[in-house]
Design a protein around this motif. Sequence first.
Motif, short mmCIF file in Angstrom:
data_model
loop_
_atom_site.label_atom_id
_atom_site.label_comp_id
_atom_site.label_asym_id
_atom_site.label_seq_id
_atom_site.Cartn_x
_atom_site.Cartn_y
_atom_site.Cartn_z
N THR A 1 0.80 -1.23 0.00
CA THR A 1 0.00 0.00 0.00
C THR A 1 0.83 1.28 0.00
O THR A 1 0.28 2.36 -0.18
CB THR A 1 -0.95 0.02 1.22
OG1 THR A 1 -0.19 -0.13 2.41
CG2 THR A 1 -1.99 -1.09 1.11
N GLU B 1 3.54 3.49 -1.89
CA GLU B 1 4.12 3.57 -3.24
C GLU B 1 5.65 3.45 -3.23
O GLU B 1 6.22 2.68 -3.99
CB GLU B 1 3.70 4.87 -3.91
CG GLU B 1 4.14 4.94 -5.35
CD GLU B 1 3.58 6.14 -6.08
OE1 GLU B 1 4.14 6.49 -7.13
OE2 GLU B 1 2.57 6.70 -5.63
N ASN C 1 0.84 -1.32 -12.37
CA ASN C 1 -0.26 -0.44 -12.79
C ASN C 1 -0.11 0.94 -12.17
O ASN C 1 -0.32 1.96 -12.84
CB ASN C 1 -1.62 -1.03 -12.40
CG ASN C 1 -2.00 -2.22 -13.26
OD1 ASN C 1 -1.54 -2.38 -14.38
ND2 ASN C 1 -2.84 -3.09 -12.70
N ARG C 2 0.26 0.98 -10.91
CA ARG C 2 0.41 2.25 -10.18
C ARG C 2 1.45 3.16 -10.84
O ARG C 2 1.30 4.36 -10.89
CB ARG C 2 0.79 1.96 -8.73
CG ARG C 2 0.83 3.20 -7.85
CD ARG C 2 1.35 2.90 -6.45
NE ARG C 2 0.54 1.95 -5.75
CZ ARG C 2 1.02 1.01 -4.93
NH1 ARG C 2 2.32 0.91 -4.71
NH2 ARG C 2 0.22 0.18 -4.33
#
Length: 169
Positions: free
Chosen positions: A109, A111, A161-162
């Motif tokens: 969670t 980054e 994806n982030r």
Amino acid sequence: MLLNSKITPEIAEICGIIVGDGHLSRYISPRRTDYRIEIAGNKTEEVEYFKYITELFYRLFGKNLKLRVESDYARLYVHSKELLEFFENIGLIVGKKSDKSYIPNKILTDEKISLCFLKGLADTDFCITFKKGSRKMNTYPKIVAEFASEILIKDIQVILNRIGITYYK
């Protein structure tokens, strides 16, 4: 020693290394108890990387990793109940992990922390290959990784994806 601290980028990287080429084991019997953290690799190709891991481990935990060279591979290891429980509390699996590995939620969670975990995992389990594509020679680079754990694959997809990296599953 950082055992009561939050997860730093360097600790997340070590977690990625352990999920990739490492193993946490707890052996308890009436005669003997053993808590072990181990990281395996190629005995000739990963000498510099093993030095890096050893220095990182010592800087973070004040523990010297021992090196054992086998016929086909080498491994770094340390016996420590405190360290094993530290990694277990983060969420790493103790024992057989290949088909059930995942990225602990505390890491996934965040980054920045998740990227450091991915660095450790990529350093141990990703490789680069070259494909022909529409060319006559193998000149198109491709980063490849294969995992038995569907959960780990989905967790890696979340990170990719982030940060906007396309991939093929």
